[in-house]
Design a protein around this motif. Structure first.
Motif, PDB file in Angstrom:
ATOM      1  N   THR A 144      -4.241  -2.564  -4.461  1.00 22.68           N
ATOM      2  CA  THR A 144      -3.216  -3.433  -5.021  1.00 22.68           C
ATOM      3  C   THR A 144      -1.849  -2.999  -4.499  1.00 22.68           C
ATOM      4  OG1 THR A 144      -3.102  -2.022  -6.991  1.00 22.68           O
ATOM      5  CG2 THR A 144      -4.523  -3.954  -7.107  1.00 22.68           C
ATOM      6  N   PHE A 198       4.489  -8.840  -6.571  1.00 18.08           N
ATOM      7  CA  PHE A 198       3.615  -7.862  -7.220  1.00 18.08           C
ATOM      8  C   PHE A 198       4.341  -7.120  -8.334  1.00 18.08           C
ATOM      9  CE2 PHE A 198       2.296  -3.376  -7.362  1.00 18.08           C
ATOM     10  CZ  PHE A 198       1.010  -3.526  -7.871  1.00 18.08           C
ATOM     11  N   HIS A 247       5.251  -9.658 -11.407  1.00 12.04           N
ATOM     12  CA  HIS A 247       4.218 -10.289 -12.218  1.00 12.04           C
ATOM     13  C   HIS A 247       3.002  -9.413 -12.504  1.00 12.04           C
ATOM     14  CE1 HIS A 247       6.442 -14.027 -11.854  1.00 12.04           C
ATOM     15  NE2 HIS A 247       6.461 -13.895 -10.540  1.00 12.04           N
ATOM     16  N   HIS A 248       2.885  -8.285 -11.799  1.00  7.47           N
ATOM     17  CA  HIS A 248       1.645  -7.502 -11.931  1.00  7.47           C
ATOM     18  C   HIS A 248       1.853  -5.997 -12.093  1.00  7.47           C
ATOM     19  CE1 HIS A 248      -0.580 -11.130 -10.792  1.00  7.47           C
ATOM     20  NE2 HIS A 248       0.359 -11.307  -9.867  1.00  7.47           N
ATOM     21  N   PHE A 249       3.116  -5.536 -12.150  1.00  8.05           N
ATOM     22  CA  PHE A 249       3.307  -4.085 -12.231  1.00  8.05           C
ATOM     23  C   PHE A 249       4.367  -3.671 -13.247  1.00  8.05           C
ATOM     24  CE2 PHE A 249       5.077  -0.001 -10.956  1.00  8.05           C
ATOM     25  CZ  PHE A 249       3.925   0.771 -10.828  1.00  8.05           C
ATOM     26  N   SER A 292       3.786  -4.709 -16.670  1.00 11.42           N
ATOM     27  CA  SER A 292       2.363  -4.721 -17.018  1.00 11.42           C
ATOM     28  C   SER A 292       1.844  -3.358 -17.447  1.00 11.42           C
ATOM     29  CB  SER A 292       1.540  -5.217 -15.817  1.00 11.42           C
ATOM     30  OG  SER A 292       1.915  -6.532 -15.461  1.00 11.42           O
ATOM     31  N   GLU A 300      -3.907  -5.318 -20.475  1.00  8.72           N
ATOM     32  CA  GLU A 300      -4.542  -5.341 -19.159  1.00  8.72           C
ATOM     33  C   GLU A 300      -3.547  -4.833 -18.114  1.00  8.72           C
ATOM     34  OE1 GLU A 300      -6.594  -8.425 -15.964  1.00  8.72           O
ATOM     35  OE2 GLU A 300      -6.643  -8.903 -18.122  1.00  8.72           O
ATOM     36  N   ASP A 343      -3.011  -4.845 -14.374  1.00 13.66           N
ATOM     37  CA  ASP A 343      -3.509  -5.516 -13.167  1.00 13.66           C
ATOM     38  C   ASP A 343      -3.729  -4.564 -11.996  1.00 13.66           C
ATOM     39  OD1 ASP A 343      -3.581  -7.946 -14.384  1.00 13.66           O
ATOM     40  OD2 ASP A 343      -1.739  -8.714 -13.483  1.00 13.66           O
ATOM     41  N   TRP A 344      -2.788  -3.671 -11.771  1.00  9.62           N
ATOM     42  CA  TRP A 344      -2.822  -2.854 -10.560  1.00  9.62           C
ATOM     43  C   TRP A 344      -3.800  -1.687 -10.663  1.00  9.62           C
ATOM     44  CZ3 TRP A 344      -1.317   2.348 -10.622  1.00  9.62           C
ATOM     45  CH2 TRP A 344      -0.673   2.791 -11.793  1.00  9.62           C
ATOM     46  N   PRO A 399      -7.737  -3.938 -12.756  1.00  8.62           N
ATOM     47  CA  PRO A 399      -7.675  -5.403 -12.696  1.00  8.62           C
ATOM     48  C   PRO A 399      -8.897  -6.058 -13.330  1.00  8.62           C
ATOM     49  CG  PRO A 399      -8.121  -4.449 -10.520  1.00  8.62           C
ATOM     50  CD  PRO A 399      -7.785  -3.319 -11.420  1.00  8.62           C
TER      51      PRO A 399
END
Length: 411
Positions: free
Chosen positions: A274, A285, A288-290, A293, A325, A327-328, A331
């Protein structure tokens, strides 16, 4: 990034052009970049821009100007023949004079602070060696040069640092020539010689059929290390990395995080693949995902830090409660509510005073054991015990080795 400037020849025969690239901060030590036989082409300009990002004021002079000004050749068979013809007609001694003129320009350039260096590839590598012998330079660096074995009688004049990178399968500098060069230079305290086995000429040129990225990366790190130690610039990499982590995990500000990085950075979390390559993908990234998160109780506990001239290696304990959750890291795995603590290793590369990339490693098996997704029974894996033993080395070793007890009485 760069622009063209004019350089006056020392012998009064005319002026020639040079490609000048300046760091974003506006100043830095000076570096004269010496071309291959293909002239100051797009590849040379890209290298100049690259080293400007590293913090140097880079000048790439047109060394073929006495034959044909403005040579910019590609790498086709026809262009190679043209380039080889220019190489055969090249006056090496006048070329060194022109390099000295370029060094003189940088010496007087107001944006240049610190020392001066030369860096060359192919033909430019031999010229870098001769510049070390004949010019006033602090560092001279050459990649896959040829013909230096014919000029070893000049080596006693080298006052600065000389770094030479050789390709093990280079037909233009075969083993016999390398052996002569090593015999003449290896014992000198101010010389570094590096051999990259089984790679060929032009192994550091992106796009070349011989391009070998691992060797190119290692050679670049050695080159920049030599430059940093002799002429700078010097950066507080620890402070830069700490500020980046503050923006990631404390203030959780994506824009501030990205501002600590080069224009086109990348991040690779090795176990889960990731991250992101380039500004747009990495921003997406992080956004929205780190950054937002990670669980609220996420904590980084430093264990050790190794600071080099171009990169940092951080050994950490990474802990959190799996309350959302991630993600990185996990996931697709729903929150388990379990507390997790894993050893984590970060290899952080800088380009100048900005982060270039992060390679992040951890034991994914240990993580999966701790969140209940992997039963360690019968498998050579452990859970939170790996973190505990990192903090307390006196805890038992070899508990996963069934054969360990049997070796107690063996010599």
């Amino acid at each position: 990034m760069g622009s063209s400037i004019q350089i006056s020849a020392r012998d009064g025969s005319g002026v020639f052009s040079g490609y000048l690239a300046v760091p974003a901060c506006g100043s830095g030590p000076g570096l004269v970049l010496l071309q291959e036989i293909f002239g100051v082409n797009a590849n040379v300009r890209e290298i100049a821009d690259y080293y400007a990002e590293e913090g140097y004021v880079v000048l790439a002079p047109d060394l073929f100007w006495r034959q044909q000004p403005g040579v910019e050749l590609g790498y086709s068979a026809q262009e190679f023949q043209q380039a080889f013809g220019l190489y055969q007609g090249f006056d090496q001694d006048k070329g060194i004079d022109d390099i000295d003129a370029a060094l003189g320009v940088l010496r007087e350039w107001p944006e240049v602070n610190g020392g001066l260096a030369v860096l060359g590839f192919c033909l430019g590598a031999r010229l870098a060696y001769l510049s070390a012998c004949r010019c006033d330079v602090d560092v001279a660096i050459g990649y896959y040069g040829m013909g230096m074995e014919h000029h070893l009688d000049e080596a006693d004049h080298i006052k600065g640092r000389l770094v030479l990178h050789f390709a093990g399968a280079d037909e233009y500098c075969p083993a016999a020539a390398r052996e002569r060069i090593y015999a003449g230079l290896a014992a000198r305290d101010n010389v570094e010689l590096y051999l990259y086995p089984e790679v060929d000429h032009a192994f550091a040129r992106a796009g070349s059929p011989h391009f070998h990225k691992p060797s190119a990366l290692m050679a670049h790190q050695r080159s920049v290390t030599a430059l940093r130690r002799r002429i700078g610039p010097h950066y507080d990499l620890s402070a830069l990395w700490d500020k980046h982590c503050e923006y990631e995990f404390d203030t959780r500000n994506v824009e501030d995080t990205m501002a600590t990085m080069v224009g086109e950075p990348y991040v690779n979390h090795i176990p889960t693949m990731t991250g992101g390559v380039g500004y747009r993908q990495l921003y997406r990234f992080y956004k929205h995902h780190f950054v937002d998160s990670n669980p609220p109780d996420t904590k980084l506990t430093p264990i050790s830090r190794t600071v080099g001239d171009t990169q940092i290696v951080d050994e950490l304990l990474f802990s959190f409660t799996h309350s959302c959750e991630i993600d990185w890291l996990l996931p697709g795995v729903a929150p388990t509510g379990r507390f997790v603590e894993i050893p984590l290793l970060a290899v952080v590369k800088f380009r100048g005073d900005k982060l270039y990339h992060e390679h992040i490693y951890w034991d994914q098996a240990s993580l999966l054991v701790q969140v209940g997704l992997l039963d360690p029974t019968g498998l050579p894996v452990a859970g939170r015990e790996t973190a505990a033993k990192l903090l307390d080395e006196s805890l038992p070793s070899n508990t996963l080795m069934a054969s360990w007890a049997g070796s107690a009485d063996k010599e």
